[in-house]
Structure formats: structure tokens, C-alpha cells
Design a protein around this motif. Structure first.
Motif, short mmCIF file in Angstrom:
data_model
loop_
_atom_site.label_atom_id
_atom_site.label_comp_id
_atom_site.label_asym_id
_atom_site.label_seq_id
_atom_site.Cartn_x
_atom_site.Cartn_y
_atom_site.Cartn_z
N HIS A 1 7.54 -41.64 -170.38
CA HIS A 1 7.97 -43.04 -170.40
C HIS A 1 6.81 -43.87 -170.93
CE1 HIS A 1 8.51 -46.92 -167.80
NE2 HIS A 1 8.98 -47.11 -169.03
N ILE B 1 20.79 -50.36 -172.60
CA ILE B 1 20.21 -49.05 -172.88
C ILE B 1 20.76 -48.57 -174.21
CG2 ILE B 1 19.92 -46.65 -172.14
CD1 ILE B 1 20.53 -47.45 -169.30
N ILE C 1 15.94 -50.56 -172.58
CA ILE C 1 15.51 -49.15 -172.56
C ILE C 1 16.05 -48.43 -173.80
CG2 ILE C 1 15.79 -46.93 -171.35
CD1 ILE C 1 16.12 -48.42 -168.74
N ASN D 1 11.28 -50.22 -173.04
CA ASN D 1 10.87 -49.02 -172.31
C ASN D 1 11.41 -47.81 -173.06
OD1 ASN D 1 9.65 -49.72 -169.46
ND2 ASN D 1 11.18 -51.27 -169.99
#
Ligand SMILES: [Fe+2]
Length: 265
Positions: A110, A191, A153, A117
Motif C-alpha cells: 500500500h 475505488i 483507492i 491510495n
């Protein structure tokens, strides 16, 4: 604003040989690097390169060194996940300098890149074409997602978390797609799920999040859904993707050639 360049399925091999006696994959990747550097004045600053597996065709240390040399002119940080052609331990050694790998186990990581992210997930089953997210990889993802609440993300994994209808590729697909879907279901933020493996761009929806596969700079698989479709690749140099975050994601395909122009309307 954050921009991540995704390159996938480069299939580099040691000098002096061609992949399947046909493809000069290093030459294709060099062309892509030249193309990217040429268009950089036209686009937002690129923050890093994400390489979504099958970096090498044979998993050799020599191929990873060759790959790094070819990408060096981009002068960008490189973050990698393994594909079915890669060797986990040779990759760990070759990319130790990126500072994202644990000493042992799957190559999950990560990294915060600007506002995004970036999460890399290892789906490699050594010696097999198909992939799986091991329980420890699923736990790794769950823990990050629970902490982040609603930040943007990008989840990267080599094997597409969706059926492609290309039968010979689905036969070596991700074995536990639903396990990934379940983790994504509760997340409040955006995401984007990005992958490789099928050497072509395909876009779908995974629990209300966009999932898409990247093309490969060296070859492609035809979208042929017949059960008797010929198994093999086409020698098209198909490019890569840019993922741009500016209070929302845009994903853009960049080909190896740009034609001539722009011509006035
Ligand atoms: Fe591949």
C-alpha cells in the motif's frame, strides 16, 4: 491531482531471444517509453508507474534488470505486482529498492501517491496460469479499507476480477472473485480496480466500482468468445493506461503511435 501510469504484461526476456519466437518485447517497451516521454509536456505530471504483472516472460533476474533499464528514461518511481509469468522471489529482489515489499510472503503493498491510495495485491500461484487472493492478501486489503473510510483507492491485481468470455483466459482467471467483491461492498469512497493478464482493455462494474484491464505494449488477445477460439496472441502493440485523479477518476488509454496532426477542423 494525481496521475498514475499503468503498464502491464511487458513479458521481457533476456537479450537475444524472442517471446514465442515472435515478439521482441523489449523493442515494444522501448517504443512505449519514448512515446510516454514525448507526450509528457501535454499531460499532468505523472507521479509513478504501476506495473500490473507479467513484467517478465520467464521470471529470470536478467529479465527484471533489462526491464528496469528500459524504464529508466521515465525517471519515475516504479511499483510492481506479480503476474503468472513472474517469479515472486526474483521480483522481490529486483524491486527491493521500491521499499514497499515485506521480507516474506505475498507481494502485497500500500502506497499513498498524492491523493490516491495505491494498493498492490499478489495473485500469483507459482507454476500456474490462474490466480488467487490468499486469505492473508484478503485480510491485508480488508485492514486498509477499514482504515481509509472514503479516500480514493486504486486496487491493482494481475488477474481480472471479472469473467472476460475469452474462454482460454477465463480458464486461467482469478479463482475467488467473490471474496474480493465482498470486501469492496461497504466502502464509501471511490475505488478503481485495475488489472492486466488479458492484454486488452475491458471495462466492467464490480460492486459499483469500475474495474478495467490494461492493454499490453507487446501483444493482444482477440475478443473471440467462441468455445473453439484459437488459443494464442496477436502481435499488436496495444499501449498502456493513465489513471488520473481530480476529485474523480479518469482512465485514458495511450497507444504506441499517435498518427499525424492535429489537423484543424
Ligand atoms: Fe501476460
Amino acid at each position: 491531482m494525481t496521475t498514475i501510469l499503468q503498464i502491464s504484461d511487458t513479458h521481457i526476456i533476456p537479450k537475444g531471444s524472442l517471446v514465442s519466437n515472435v515478439l521482441d518485447t523489449s523493442a515494444s517497451l522501448k517504443k512505449l517509453v519514448i512515446r510516454i516521454n514525448k507526450i509528457r509536456p501535454q499531460i499532468e505530471n505523472i507521479d509513478c508507474v504501476l506495473v500490473s504483472g507479467d513484467i517478465s516472460d520467464d521470471g529470470s533476474s536478467e529479465s527484471y534488470e533489462r526491464f528496469k533499464l528500459i524504464l529508466a528514461p521515465l525517471l519515475l518511481p516504479i511499483y510492481v505486482i506479480p503476474g503468472n509469468h513472474d517469479s515472486r522471489e526474483n521480483m522481490r529482489k529486483a524491486f527491493l529498492g521500491s521499499g514497499i515489499f515485506q521480507k516474506n510472503g505475498p507481494l502485497n503493498w500500500h502506497k499513498k501517491i498524492g491523493s490516491v491510495n495505491l494498493i498492490g495485491l499478489d495473485t500469483l500461484i507459482e507454476g500456474q496460469g490462474g490466480g488467487i487472493l490468499l486469505p492473508e492478501s484478503l485480510d491485508f486489503l480488508k485492514e486498509i479499507i477499514n482504515k481509509l473510510k472514503s479516500e480514493p483507492i486504486i486496487i491493482a491485481l494481475h488477474h481480472p476480477p471479472f469473467k472476460t468470455d475469452i474462454k482460454f483466459m477465463d480458464a486461467i482467471g482469478l479463482k475467488n472473485i467473490n471474496a474480493l467483491k465482498n470486501i469492496l461492498s461497504e466502502y464509501k469512497g471511490e475505488i478503481r480496480i485495475v488489472c492486466g493478464h488479458i492484454h486488452c482493455m475491458m471495462v466492467t462494474n464490480l460492486n459499483n466500482h469500475i474495474a478495467l484491464s490494461a492493454p499490453s505494449p507487446c501483444s493482444t488477445f482477440s475478443y473471440d468468445t467462441r468455445s473453439n477460439a484459437p488459443v494464442g496472441f496477436m502481435n499488436i502493440e496495444d499501449g498502456c493506461l493513465l489513471h488520473h485523479w481530480n476529485n474523480g477518476f479518469n482512465s485514458i488509454r495511450i497507444g504506441l503511435s499517435c498518427g499525424s496532426g492535429p489537423f484543424p477542423f
